[in-house]
Design an enzyme around this catalytic site. Structure first.
Site, PDB file in Angstrom:
ATOM      1  N   CYS A 169    -129.643  26.943 -36.934  1.00 46.68           N
ATOM      2  CA  CYS A 169    -128.568  27.655 -36.218  1.00 46.68           C
ATOM      3  C   CYS A 169    -127.993  28.815 -37.023  1.00 46.68           C
ATOM      4  O   CYS A 169    -127.268  29.654 -36.483  1.00 46.68           O
ATOM      5  CB  CYS A 169    -127.451  26.689 -35.855  1.00 46.68           C
TER       6      CYS A 169
ATOM      7  N   HIS B 278    -120.410  29.846 -34.714  1.00 47.74           N
ATOM      8  CA  HIS B 278    -121.526  29.198 -34.032  1.00 47.74           C
ATOM      9  C   HIS B 278    -120.979  28.323 -32.905  1.00 47.74           C
ATOM     10  O   HIS B 278    -119.996  27.612 -33.090  1.00 47.74           O
ATOM     11  CB  HIS B 278    -122.304  28.358 -35.054  1.00 47.74           C
TER      12      HIS B 278
ATOM     13  N   ASN C  34    -125.036  25.034 -26.882  1.00 49.24           N
ATOM     14  CA  ASN C  34    -125.509  25.406 -28.222  1.00 49.24           C
ATOM     15  C   ASN C  34    -126.920  25.998 -28.101  1.00 49.24           C
ATOM     16  O   ASN C  34    -127.855  25.280 -27.727  1.00 49.24           O
ATOM     17  CB  ASN C  34    -125.510  24.146 -29.105  1.00 49.24           C
TER      18      ASN C  34
HETATM   19  O1  UT7 Z   1    -126.072  23.396 -34.046  1.00 42.46           O
HETATM   20  C1  UT7 Z   1    -126.097  22.702 -35.268  1.00 42.46           C
HETATM   21  C2  UT7 Z   1    -124.855  22.037 -35.510  1.00 42.46           C
HETATM   22  N1  UT7 Z   1    -124.627  21.004 -34.522  1.00 42.46           N
HETATM   23  C3  UT7 Z   1    -123.448  20.509 -34.446  1.00 42.46           C
HETATM   24  O2  UT7 Z   1    -122.591  20.991 -35.134  1.00 42.46           O
HETATM   25  C4  UT7 Z   1    -123.184  19.307 -33.555  1.00 42.46           C
HETATM   26  C5  UT7 Z   1    -122.182  18.433 -34.240  1.00 42.46           C
HETATM   27  N2  UT7 Z   1    -121.848  17.198 -33.554  1.00 42.46           N
HETATM   28  C6  UT7 Z   1    -121.180  17.131 -32.369  1.00 42.46           C
HETATM   29  O3  UT7 Z   1    -120.927  18.124 -31.739  1.00 42.46           O
HETATM   30  C7  UT7 Z   1    -120.701  15.776 -31.912  1.00 42.46           C
HETATM   31  O4  UT7 Z   1    -120.879  14.841 -32.936  1.00 42.46           O
HETATM   32  C8  UT7 Z   1    -121.406  15.266 -30.610  1.00 42.46           C
HETATM   33  C9  UT7 Z   1    -120.944  16.070 -29.412  1.00 42.46           C
HETATM   34  C10 UT7 Z   1    -122.898  15.336 -30.765  1.00 42.46           C
HETATM   35  C11 UT7 Z   1    -121.019  13.798 -30.335  1.00 42.46           C
HETATM   36  O5  UT7 Z   1    -119.611  13.682 -30.233  1.00 42.46           O
HETATM   37  P1  UT7 Z   1    -118.823  12.564 -31.055  1.00 42.46           P
HETATM   38  O6  UT7 Z   1    -117.402  12.670 -30.693  1.00 42.46           O
HETATM   39  O7  UT7 Z   1    -119.203  12.737 -32.497  1.00 42.46           O
HETATM   40  O8  UT7 Z   1    -119.385  11.249 -30.440  1.00 42.46           O
HETATM   41  P2  UT7 Z   1    -120.155  10.047 -31.181  1.00 42.46           P
HETATM   42  O9  UT7 Z   1    -121.530  10.463 -31.550  1.00 42.46           O
HETATM   43  O10 UT7 Z   1    -119.273   9.475 -32.254  1.00 42.46           O
HETATM   44  O11 UT7 Z   1    -120.251   9.004 -30.010  1.00 42.46           O
HETATM   45  C12 UT7 Z   1    -119.091   8.366 -29.463  1.00 42.46           C
HETATM   46  C13 UT7 Z   1    -119.518   7.466 -28.332  1.00 42.46           C
HETATM   47  C14 UT7 Z   1    -120.673   6.534 -28.685  1.00 42.46           C
HETATM   48  O12 UT7 Z   1    -120.444   5.315 -28.020  1.00 42.46           O
HETATM   49  P3  UT7 Z   1    -119.854   4.058 -28.822  1.00 42.46           P
HETATM   50  O13 UT7 Z   1    -120.829   3.798 -29.913  1.00 42.46           O
HETATM   51  O14 UT7 Z   1    -118.512   4.493 -29.329  1.00 42.46           O
HETATM   52  O15 UT7 Z   1    -119.798   3.000 -27.780  1.00 42.46           O
HETATM   53  C15 UT7 Z   1    -121.878   7.208 -28.068  1.00 42.46           C
HETATM   54  O16 UT7 Z   1    -122.885   6.293 -27.713  1.00 42.46           O
HETATM   55  O17 UT7 Z   1    -119.975   8.268 -27.225  1.00 42.46           O
HETATM   56  C16 UT7 Z   1    -121.282   7.815 -26.809  1.00 42.46           C
HETATM   57  N3  UT7 Z   1    -122.017   8.978 -26.315  1.00 42.46           N
HETATM   58  C17 UT7 Z   1    -121.944   9.399 -25.043  1.00 42.46           C
HETATM   59  N4  UT7 Z   1    -121.259   8.931 -23.977  1.00 42.46           N
HETATM   60  C18 UT7 Z   1    -121.402   9.598 -22.832  1.00 42.46           C
HETATM   61  C19 UT7 Z   1    -122.838   9.804 -27.020  1.00 42.46           C
HETATM   62  N5  UT7 Z   1    -123.319  10.762 -26.197  1.00 42.46           N
HETATM   63  C20 UT7 Z   1    -122.775  10.522 -24.976  1.00 42.46           C
HETATM   64  C21 UT7 Z   1    -122.879  11.176 -23.730  1.00 42.46           C
HETATM   65  N6  UT7 Z   1    -122.172  10.686 -22.691  1.00 42.46           N
HETATM   66  N7  UT7 Z   1    -123.642  12.287 -23.558  1.00 42.46           N
END
Ligand code: UT7
Length: 330
Positions: free
Chosen positions: A114, A254, A285
């Site tokens: 990225c 970004h 993204n």
């Molecule tokens: O481009 C390069 C750089 N990339 C980035 O900077 C991306 C960085 N990361 C992020 O933007 C975020 O970490 C995400 C958007 C990918 C995820 O958000 P988060 O707030 O970190 O969520 P998480 O991964 O901690 O997941 C929280 C919960 C989980 O469920 P449990 O374990 O708490 O029951 C996931 O399974 O949300 C669940 N989950 C979803 N639920 C509904 C993960 N993806 C989804 C989804 N819909 N699409």
């Protein structure tokens, strides 16, 4: 005398097809509400099956050339930043060179995930300032839909396709590339990776069966590093240029997640919300392309003044990160 490297024209291209959060609800167990509150995204663009990264990049480049009042033959070098090249080789830069008819240009790809557009800009800056080349086409193009697993809800909601481009030149009026800071940390390579298809795990029936040709990301970990690294890169870049946050007209971060952008914004107390440029809601993204597309959109909406300063920052797989300060041409 060192020449100045200036961005004298920008362009972008987004495929027509829109993939909304509602569309994603039909593919994986997710909701518009979850996606919007966790990422700020509403929709993203998806290229046609017969539309490749080189096509997206060439379309953006044509607009940048028109706005720079240059013909393809006047380009000396094409640099393409991408993690989704048409082929492992030949480079996407060579394919775009052919599509544009830029027959006097050399061509190469740069891969810094990225952060690719900022790495490519820094290379263009060095070539122009040293007098090696006069006109360089810097292109960031991605068909991320080709490496996205639409069965993995933690990643498929994030990514979109698109391209941004700019002409960097020693001649003409534009935005001077004042200073660029780049960084990398290979210790964290596994946290954001496309595991198979390279020399370590060449394509095989097993790698395909295990979905190893798709993006894998430890989202939470990446999130924390992204905020810290982009903040530090911005501050170092401003300091190197003898500038400060009060002087920034626009920050273009970004576009990985609105919450990452907001977290960075909080760390700049003198930078009001309206001066942070965002496209994440409508394009998601787009990896290397994200800052390049946003820079073009800003350039079409806002006439840059001589006193303006525009700060770009990015973070991505590798890890890689960087920041670049652009200044109005006095
Ligand atoms: O481009 C390069 C750089 N990339 C980035 O900077 C991306 C960085 N990361 C992020 O933007 C975020 O970490 C995400 C958007 C990918 C995820 O958000 P988060 O707030 O970190 O969520 P998480 O991964 O901690 O997941 C929280 C919960 C989980 O469920 P449990 O374990 O708490 O029951 C996931 O399974 O949300 C669940 N989950 C979803 N639920 C509904 C993960 N993806 C989804 C989804 N819909 N699409």
């Amino acid at each position: 005398m060192i020449k100045k490297a200036k961005i004298i024209g920008t362009g972008s291209y987004l495929p027509e097809r829109v993939l909304t959060n509602q569309d994603l609800e039909k593919l994986v167990d997710t909701s518009d509400e979850w996606i919007f509150t966790r990422t700020g995204m509403k929709e993203r663009r998806i290229a046609r099956s017969d539309e490749y990264t080189s096509h997206l990049g060439a379309a953006a480049a044509k607009k940048a050339l028109t706005r720079a009042h240059l013909t393809p033959e006047q380009i000396d070098l094409i640099i393409v930043a991408t993690i989704t090249p048409d082929f492992v080789f030949p480079s996407t830069a060579c394919l775009i060179q052919q599509q544009l008819g830029a027959k006097n240009a050399a061509g190469m790809d740069i891969q810094a995930a990225c952060t690719g557009f900022l790495y490519a800009l820094s290379v263009a800056k060095a070539f122009v300032e040293s007098g090696v080349y006069q006109n360089i086409l810097v292109i960031a193009a991605e068909k991320l839909s080709s490496i996205t697993n639409y069965r993995d809800r933690s990643t498929c909601i994030l990514f979109g396709d698109g391209a941004g481009a700019c002409v960097v030149s020693s001649e003409g009026k534009g935005l001077v590339i004042e200073s660029v800071r780049l960084g990398a940390d290979g210790e964290q390579a596994e946290l954001l990776i496309l595991p198979a298809g390279g020399s370590r795990q060449p394509a095989s029936q097993e790698t395909v069966a295990q979905d190893l040709h798709y993006i894998k990301m430890a989202g939470n970990e990446v999130f924390k590093h992204a905020v810290r690294r982009m903040e530090a890169a911005c501050k170092e870049c401003l300091e190197a240029a003898g500038s400060s946050e009060e002087k920034i007209t626009y920050l273009i971060p970004h576009q990985a997640n609105l919450r990452i952008i907001d977290a960075i914004a909080k760390r700049f107390e003198h930078l009001p919300e309206e001066r942070i440029f965002k496209t994440v809601q409508q394009y998601g993204n787009t990896s290397a392309s994200s800052v390049a597309i946003a820079l073009d959109e800003l350039s079409q909406k806002y006439a840059v003044q001589p006193e303006d300063q525009i700060l770009l920052t990015a973070f991505g797989g590798g890890f890689t990160w960087g920041a670049a300060l652009l200044k109005g041409d006095a």
